[in-house]
Scaffold this active site. Structure first.
Site, PDB file in Angstrom:
ATOM      1  N   GLY A  50      44.103  56.323  60.211  1.00 32.90           N
ATOM      2  CA  GLY A  50      44.354  57.567  59.500  1.00 32.90           C
ATOM      3  C   GLY A  50      43.439  57.912  58.325  1.00 32.90           C
ATOM      4  O   GLY A  50      43.799  58.752  57.508  1.00 32.90           O
ATOM      5  N   TRP A  52      40.689  59.591  58.415  1.00 35.54           N
ATOM      6  CA  TRP A  52      40.255  60.997  58.544  1.00 35.54           C
ATOM      7  C   TRP A  52      41.406  61.925  58.141  1.00 35.54           C
ATOM      8  O   TRP A  52      41.188  62.988  57.574  1.00 35.54           O
ATOM      9  CB  TRP A  52      39.812  61.305  59.985  1.00 35.54           C
ATOM     10  CG  TRP A  52      38.462  60.759  60.340  1.00 35.54           C
ATOM     11  CD1 TRP A  52      37.820  59.711  59.751  1.00 35.54           C
ATOM     12  CD2 TRP A  52      37.577  61.245  61.364  1.00 35.54           C
ATOM     13  NE1 TRP A  52      36.600  59.506  60.350  1.00 35.54           N
ATOM     14  CE2 TRP A  52      36.436  60.434  61.335  1.00 35.54           C
ATOM     15  CE3 TRP A  52      37.671  62.266  62.308  1.00 35.54           C
ATOM     16  CZ2 TRP A  52      35.361  60.621  62.219  1.00 35.54           C
ATOM     17  CZ3 TRP A  52      36.604  62.464  63.190  1.00 35.54           C
ATOM     18  CH2 TRP A  52      35.461  61.651  63.140  1.00 35.54           C
ATOM     19  N   ASP A  70      47.819  60.257  68.383  1.00 34.03           N
ATOM     20  CA  ASP A  70      47.238  58.989  68.835  1.00 34.03           C
ATOM     21  C   ASP A  70      48.217  58.322  69.791  1.00 34.03           C
ATOM     22  O   ASP A  70      49.430  58.513  69.668  1.00 34.03           O
ATOM     23  CB  ASP A  70      46.948  58.056  67.649  1.00 34.03           C
ATOM     24  CG  ASP A  70      45.852  57.059  67.968  1.00 34.03           C
ATOM     25  OD1 ASP A  70      44.753  57.176  67.420  1.00 34.03           O
ATOM     26  OD2 ASP A  70      46.096  56.136  68.799  1.00 34.03           O
ATOM     27  N   ASP A  90      49.475  60.750  74.240  1.00 31.55           N
ATOM     28  CA  ASP A  90      48.133  60.834  74.801  1.00 31.55           C
ATOM     29  C   ASP A  90      47.699  62.291  74.670  1.00 31.55           C
ATOM     30  O   ASP A  90      48.463  63.184  75.054  1.00 31.55           O
ATOM     31  CB  ASP A  90      48.193  60.408  76.277  1.00 31.55           C
ATOM     32  CG  ASP A  90      46.805  60.282  76.880  1.00 31.55           C
ATOM     33  OD1 ASP A  90      45.982  61.208  76.679  1.00 31.55           O
ATOM     34  OD2 ASP A  90      46.552  59.278  77.557  1.00 31.55           O
ATOM     35  N   ASP A 112      37.673  61.265  66.779  1.00 36.59           N
ATOM     36  CA  ASP A 112      37.001  59.973  66.589  1.00 36.59           C
ATOM     37  C   ASP A 112      37.478  59.033  67.696  1.00 36.59           C
ATOM     38  O   ASP A 112      37.414  57.821  67.574  1.00 36.59           O
ATOM     39  CB  ASP A 112      37.409  59.429  65.202  1.00 36.59           C
ATOM     40  CG  ASP A 112      36.545  58.275  64.733  1.00 36.59           C
ATOM     41  OD1 ASP A 112      35.415  58.132  65.229  1.00 36.59           O
ATOM     42  OD2 ASP A 112      37.004  57.505  63.859  1.00 36.59           O
ATOM     43  N   LYS A 152      33.082  62.122  68.414  1.00 41.96           N
ATOM     44  CA  LYS A 152      32.283  60.889  68.503  1.00 41.96           C
ATOM     45  C   LYS A 152      31.831  60.679  69.941  1.00 41.96           C
ATOM     46  O   LYS A 152      32.618  60.867  70.880  1.00 41.96           O
ATOM     47  CB  LYS A 152      33.133  59.698  68.051  1.00 41.96           C
ATOM     48  CG  LYS A 152      32.380  58.376  68.159  1.00 41.96           C
ATOM     49  CD  LYS A 152      33.011  57.307  67.335  1.00 41.96           C
ATOM     50  CE  LYS A 152      34.274  56.766  67.968  1.00 41.96           C
ATOM     51  NZ  LYS A 152      34.906  55.760  67.094  1.00 41.96           N
TER      52      LYS A 152
HETATM   53  C1  SAM Z   1      38.226  54.657  66.037  1.00 42.96           C
HETATM   54  S1  SAM Z   1      39.943  54.991  66.102  1.00 42.96           S
HETATM   55  C2  SAM Z   1      40.108  56.364  65.012  1.00 42.96           C
HETATM   56  C3  SAM Z   1      39.971  56.025  63.527  1.00 42.96           C
HETATM   57  C4  SAM Z   1      40.382  57.192  62.640  1.00 42.96           C
HETATM   58  N1  SAM Z   1      39.428  58.289  62.725  1.00 42.96           N
HETATM   59  C5  SAM Z   1      40.513  56.830  61.183  1.00 42.96           C
HETATM   60  O1  SAM Z   1      39.772  57.385  60.375  1.00 42.96           O
HETATM   61  O2  SAM Z   1      41.379  56.022  60.831  1.00 42.96           O
HETATM   62  C6  SAM Z   1      40.107  55.713  67.699  1.00 42.96           C
HETATM   63  C7  SAM Z   1      41.548  56.037  68.116  1.00 42.96           C
HETATM   64  O3  SAM Z   1      41.527  56.835  69.312  1.00 42.96           O
HETATM   65  C8  SAM Z   1      42.768  56.618  69.963  1.00 42.96           C
HETATM   66  N2  SAM Z   1      42.753  57.146  71.347  1.00 42.96           N
HETATM   67  C9  SAM Z   1      41.944  56.776  72.385  1.00 42.96           C
HETATM   68  N3  SAM Z   1      42.251  57.491  73.499  1.00 42.96           N
HETATM   69  C10 SAM Z   1      43.272  58.343  73.158  1.00 42.96           C
HETATM   70  C11 SAM Z   1      44.018  59.350  73.873  1.00 42.96           C
HETATM   71  N4  SAM Z   1      43.777  59.608  75.163  1.00 42.96           N
HETATM   72  N5  SAM Z   1      44.968  60.040  73.201  1.00 42.96           N
HETATM   73  C12 SAM Z   1      45.228  59.777  71.909  1.00 42.96           C
HETATM   74  N6  SAM Z   1      44.554  58.840  71.161  1.00 42.96           N
HETATM   75  C13 SAM Z   1      43.593  58.135  71.782  1.00 42.96           C
HETATM   76  C14 SAM Z   1      42.925  55.094  69.888  1.00 42.96           C
HETATM   77  O4  SAM Z   1      44.277  54.711  70.075  1.00 42.96           O
HETATM   78  C15 SAM Z   1      42.394  54.798  68.468  1.00 42.96           C
HETATM   79  O5  SAM Z   1      43.448  54.663  67.527  1.00 42.96           O
END
Ligand code: SAM
Length: 200
Positions: A50, A52, A70, A90, A112, A152
């Protein structure tokens, strides 16, 4: 086995009470391209843990709001922040904005998101590209006409080809590898300003 590289940005995030070092990537993008503005409604795809959300909620201020989605369980550390809402789902299960408690598309969408990685480069690149294609496909549901977008991307020839095919959907389209991205990382960010929504 996983471990955290305790580099400069990791320590800086800890000291400044941010939930992840990723904050500095979004901050650099926003300072350079002016993505998020006061009073806006922002959607954060793959928000967990979190950092961002922490950044955008402050930037949009009390008149604005931020929605985070998420697949991971809700991060309760964010709950004291007043102008945010978080959902455990999702993002590809969201086909209607009412599922997020809103009735109009967002001013800005940031993603991200990263797929689960296997360590096999070709598989990871394919999974990443699939995720990116899906986000671009769903964009008209989430993003308003004229809105801004950050996503990203894991670099690869096919990702480059796909992004080139999407450029025309924005008035401006940029690529940036933020300073806080680890030098070994293949990730960069695509930034679209002024979404051109097709009225079909
Ligand atoms: C790199 S982390 C994000 C970090 C965040 N931007 C922060 O600043 O804390 C990527 C996130 O994308 C989520 N994610 C991946 N595929 C997803 C989907 N289909 N739906 C929702 N979340 C997803 C993962 O669970 C993970 O928590």
């Amino acid at each position: 086995m996983s471990f955290k590289v305790q580099d400069y940005y990791f320590k800086k995030a800890k000291k400044e009470n941010f939930l992840a070092r990723s904050i500095y990537k979004l901050e650099e993008i926003d300072l350079k391209y002016g993505i998020i503005k006061k009073g806006e409604n922002v959607l954060d795809l793959g928000y967990h843990p979190g950092s961002w959300m922490q950044y955008t909620s402050k930037k949009v201020g009390e008149e604005g709001s931020v929605v985070g989605i998420d697949i991971r369980p809700l991060n309760k550390k964010l709950l004291p922040i007043k102008n945010i809402r978080i959902f455990e789902m999702d993002i590809f299960d969201v086909d209607d904005l009412s599922m997020l408690g809103v009735d109009k598309p967002f001013d800005t969408v940031v993603s991200d998101m990263a797929p689960n990685t296997t360590g096999v480069r070709s598989v990871d690149q394919a999974r990443s590209l699939n995720l990116i294609e899906q986000v671009f496909y769903h964009l008209p549901v989430f993003l308003k006409d004229g809105g801004n977008f950050v996503i990203k991307v894991f670099d690869g020839h096919e990702a480059q080809v796909f992004l080139k095919s999407q450029k025309h959907r924005f008035k401006e389209f940029h690529f940036l590898k933020p300073k806080s991205t680890r030098s070994v990382s293949k990730e960069f960010f695509a930034i679209g300003k002024g979404f051109i929504k097709d009225e079909e």
